[in-house]
Design a protein around this motif. Structure first.
Motif: not given
Length: 665
Positions: A107-108, A119-121, A128-131, A148-150
Motif C-alpha cells: 500500500w502507498i 494513477d501510478l499505483a 493506494y490510501v489517502t485521507r 492510523n488512517n491506513a
C-alpha cells in the motif's frame, strides 16, 4: 567473552567516574568563581549519568540467533508512507516492496493526495490510501495520522512500515516474521542504513553506535524501540494500544468536564444569589449529579453509563427549571397586560407606555442564563472523540515523531520487542547540512515531547530497566546545555586566568585521566570495532540544535506553541555552502582560537601557570577538532559513488548494486 569484558569496563567506568565527580563536588570547587565552577561540575555530573546509562544499556547486549520459520499463512500489509517525495522515489520503494517474497499486500500511503501517484499505483497493481473527508478540519498528526488512517482501511495481521526512500530486500519478511511466533512480540525493528553515504560519513548519518550496541543493549532489557521505518508490527498490539488510548483519553476528557463543571456551578450560584429558590435548587441538583459522576468514575464504572446518567439527571433538573420559568413568564405577561400599557399615538400606532417599559426592564425575565455555562460544560460529557477524525488512534500522536511513544506504550502494556541486527532495507540519507539539521531537530523535538508528556520514569506498566532505557535516550538530548559549559570553561581560564577547580594538582589528574581512558575504552569494546567518533563529534557540535529542540518542545508542551514541523527533504537542497546554519558554532570556534592566543600570551608574560595553560589549550584543540566536522558538513556536495553506476537502477534493484554497498551488521 565479550559480555565479560564489556561488564568489566562498565564497572571500572562507573567506579572511576563516581570517584572523580564526588571529589569534584567535595574537594575541588573554586567557590570564588562559583559562576563557572558550579555549572562545570553540574555538566560533568550530567556526563557521568550519561555514561552510566550507556553502561547499563550495553550491560545486556543481546546478539540474537535467527528465529524459527514464519507462519506461511501470516497476512501482511506493507505500508510505504509518503507526503511530497518525488514520484519516482516512492514508486521505486513501492515496486521493491511488491517484490518481497512472503505473500503480502503493498500500500502507498499518500498524505499528499496526488492524483499522479494514485494513477501510478493503479497501473502497477498497488494499493493506494489517502485521507478521507473525516480528516477535514481535524488534527492531522503528520505521519502518525497517515498510518492510523491506513490501519482502519486495511486488515493484515502484521504491518511492515517503510519510509518513501527505504528499499527493502525481498527476504525482509522471511527474516523477521518468525519472531512473531512468540505471541507477546509486538515489534521487530531492523537497522536503518543509507546507501548514499561515503565512508567518511561527514553528516553522521549511519549511526552505527545506535543501530548496534545501543539497540542490542536495549533489546536485552526488552526496550528496543520503534524507529519509524524498517519495522514490522503486530496489528493486534496496535489496536489494543489504540483502544486503551481511547479509553484513557475519554476518561481524561470526562474528568476535565466534571472538574470544569464545578467551577461553572460555583460561578452560576454566585450570579444567582438573588434569584428564585428554584434556580438554586436546580444548581444543587446539577452539582450532585457531577459529584456522583466523579465518584462512579473513581470506582471504575462504565464511562458510557456514567456520562449517560449524569446528562439525564442534569437534563431533568433543567427541564423542571424551564417549566417553572415558562409558567412564571406567562404570569408576568398576564400581569403586564392587566396594566393596560398600550396607548394609541398621534399616527394611530399603538405604543407601550413609559411605565410599562420601566417595569419590564426591572424584571429579571429568566434565570436560565445563570446555568448556561454549566450546561455547556456538561455537554462535553461524551464518550465520542469529536475533536479527532477517528476515535481510535493506535500509533501515538503526542509528538512529531510517532515511533518512540508508540513503542513505550506497547511495552507498558506488557508487549515485547525485538531488534534484528541485520540490514534489510537501504535508504537515502540527507546530502546537505540544512536537511540534516532539520531531521535531527525533529527527532530531538519528538523525543523531548514524549519526555515532557509521558516521562518513562513514572509510566505505569514499565519495568525499571525499560524506564531507564527510554530515559537514557531522552537524557542524551540535554547534552547541548552541558556542551555550552564545556566550551566556556577553557575560554574563561585562557582569557581571565580563572580556574573552576581549586588547582590542577595530582589529585585532579589521578582521578580525571583514568575516568576518561576507561570511558573511551567502554565505547571501543561495546562497539566491537565500529566507528563511534563521528557520533561523539555531533553530540557536542550540534549543541544549538539540541538546545533549540529542548526549548521548543517545552514551549509546545507547556504553552501550546507550535513547533513548525517540516518533512525532511529527500533530495539535496540547491545552493552554495550555508555557513549561516552553523553561526553559533563559528562564533564559539573563533572565541576558542582567540582565547588560546591570549592564554599563550598570558603565559609568556608570566600571568598564568604553565600546567593550567597547557591543559586548557589542549581542551581548546579538542573542542576545535570536534567542531571541524561542521566545516566538512557545510562543504559536503553530496554522495559520489565510487563506481559510475546508474543510481536509478540501484534504487529499483535493491538486492543487487544498492544492497551491495552496505554489508550486514
Amino acid at each position: 567473552m565479550r559480555p565479560f569484558w564489556v561488564r568489566l569496563v562498565v564497572v571500572l567506568t562507573v567506579l572511576t567516574g563516581i570517584n572523580y565527580v564526588t571529589w569534584r563536588w567535595v574537594a575541588s570547587l573554586n567557590w570564588d568563581a562559583w559562576w563557572i565552577a558550579v555549572p562545570l561540575v553540574i555538566a560533568e555530573t550530567y556526563s557521568l549519568i550519561d555514561v552510566m546509562l550507556f553502561g547499563m544499556t550495553v550491560w545486556r547486549l543481546k546478539e540474537r540467533t535467527p528465529p524459527s520459520p514464519e507462519s506461511a499463512d501470516a497476512t501482511v500489509d506493507v505500508f510505504v508512507t509518503t507526503y511530497n517525495e518525488p514520484l519516482d522515489m516512492v514508486m521505486a520503494t513501492a515496486l521493491a516492496a511488491q517484490r518481497i517474497r512472503h505473500p503480502h499486500s503493498t500500500w502507498i500511503l499518500d498524505d499528499g493526495d496526488r492524483q499522479e501517484l494514485r494513477d501510478l499505483a493503479a497501473a502497477h497493481g498497488l494499493g493506494y490510501v489517502t485521507r478521507g473527508a473525516a480528516w477535514s478540519g481535524m488534527p492531522r498528526h503528520a505521519k502518525a495520522g497517515n498510518l492510523n488512517n491506513a490501519l482502519m482501511m486495511t486488515s493484515g495481521e502484521f504491518l511492515l512500515i517503510l519510509d518513501a526512500d527505504q528499499i527493502p530486500e525481498p527476504d525482509i519478511l522471511d527474516k523477521t516474521l518468525g519472531y512473531f511466533n512468540n505471541r507477546r512480540v509486538a515489534l521487530v525493528q531492523t537497522p536503518q542504513y543509507f546507501s548514499n553515504v561515503p565512508d567518511s560519513d561527514p553528516l553522521g548519518s549511519q549511526a552505527p553506535l545506535f543501530y548496534g550496541p545501543i539497540q542490542q543493549g536495549k533489546d536485552g532489557w526488552n526496550a528496543a524501540f520503534f524507529c519509524g521505518s524498517n519495522a514490522v508490527l503486530r496489528r493486534e498490539a496496535l489496536m489494543q494500544l489504540g483502544l486503551v488510548g481511547y479509553v484513557k483519553e475519554t476518561e481524561k476528557s470526562v474528568r476535565r468536564a466534571l472538574s470544569a463543571s464545578q467551577a461553572a456551578i460555583r460561578k452560576a450560584r454566585k450570579a444567582a444569589s438573588n434569584e428564585s429558590p428554584l434556580l438554586l435548587q436546580t444548581l444543587d441538583e446539577v452539582e450532585a449529579a457531577t459529584l456522583e459522576a466523579r465518584r462512579q468514575l473513581d470506582a471504575g464504572e462504565s464511562l458510557s453509563e456514567i456520562t449517560y446518567r449524569a446528562r439525564r439527571r442534569v437534563d431533568r433538573a433543567v427541564q423542571s427549571l424551564v417549566l417553572a420559568d415558562v409558567t412564571a413568564l406567562q404570569a408576568d405577561l398576564e400581569e403586564i397586560a392587566a396594566m393596560s400599557p398600550v396607548q394609541v399615538g398621534e399616527a394611530g400606532v399603538p405604543v407601550v407606555t413609559e411605565d410599562a417599559v420601566h417595569r419590564m426592564a426591572a424584571r429579571d425575565w429568566s434565570p436560565l442564563g445563570a446555568i448556561e455555562s454549566v450546561q455547556a460544560v456538561l455537554d462535553a460529557l461524551s464518550v465520542e472523540r469529536t475533536d479527532e477524525a477517528q476515535p481510535v488512534m493506535p500509533l501515538a500522536t503526542i509528538s512529531v515523531t510517532e515511533d518512540m511513544a508508540t513503542a513505550m506504550r506497547l511495552h507498558s502494556l506488557g508487549w515485547q520487542s525485538v531488534y534484528h541486527h541485520e540490514i534489510l532495507a537501504y535508504g537515502l540519507a540527507p546530502e546537505d547540512i540544512g536537511t540534516m539539521l532539520t531531521q535531527r531537530l525533529r527527532w530531538a523535538q519528538g523525543t523531548m515531547q514524549v519526555f515532557l508528556r509521558e516521562n518513562p520514569l513514572v509510566q505505569r506498566g514499565l519495568k525499571m530497566g525499560q524506564r531507564l532505557m527510554y530515559f537514557a535516550t531522552m537524557w542524551t538530548y540535554l547534552s547541548g546545555f552541558a556542551a555550552v559549559v564545556y566550551f566556556a570553561a577553557p575560554i574563561v581560564y585562557l582569557l581571565l586566568g580563572i580556574l573552576p577547580v581549586t588547582s590542577l594538582s595530582a589529585d585532579f589528574f589521578l582521578r580525571f585521566i583514568p575516568f576518561m581512558v576507561v570511558n573511551q575504552l567502554l565505547f571501543a569494546i561495546a562497539g566491537k570495532g565500529i566507528p563511534t567518533w563521528r557520533g561523539q563529534q555531533y553530540s557536542l557540535a550540534l549543541f544549538p540544535t539540541w538546545i533549540k529542540a529542548c526549548t521548543t518542545a517545552a514551549r509546545n508542551v507547556w504553552l501550546g506553541r507550535p513547533l513548525g514541523f517540516a518533512v525532511t527533504p529527500k533530495d539535496r537542497q540547491s545552493g552554495g555552502p550555508r555557513w549561516s546554519l552553523i553561526r553559533p558554532q563559528i562564533i564559539v570556534s573563533v572565541l576558542l582560537v582567540i582565547a588560546s592566543v591570549v592564554g599563550i600570551g598570558r603565559l609568556a608574560a608570566g600571568m598564568s601557570e604553565p600546567i593550567g595553560t597547557l591543559v586548557n589549550v589542549l581542551w581548546v584543540v579538542f573542542d576545535l577538532v570536534v567542531m571541524s566536522i561542521l566545516v566538512r558538513a557545510v562543504l559536503y556536495r553530496g554522495y559520489q559513488a565510487d563506481e559510475p553506476d546508474d543510481e536509478t537502477s540501484s534504487i529499483t534493484e535493491p538486492s543487487n548494486e544498492r544492497a551491495a554497498r552496505g554489508p550486514e551488521l
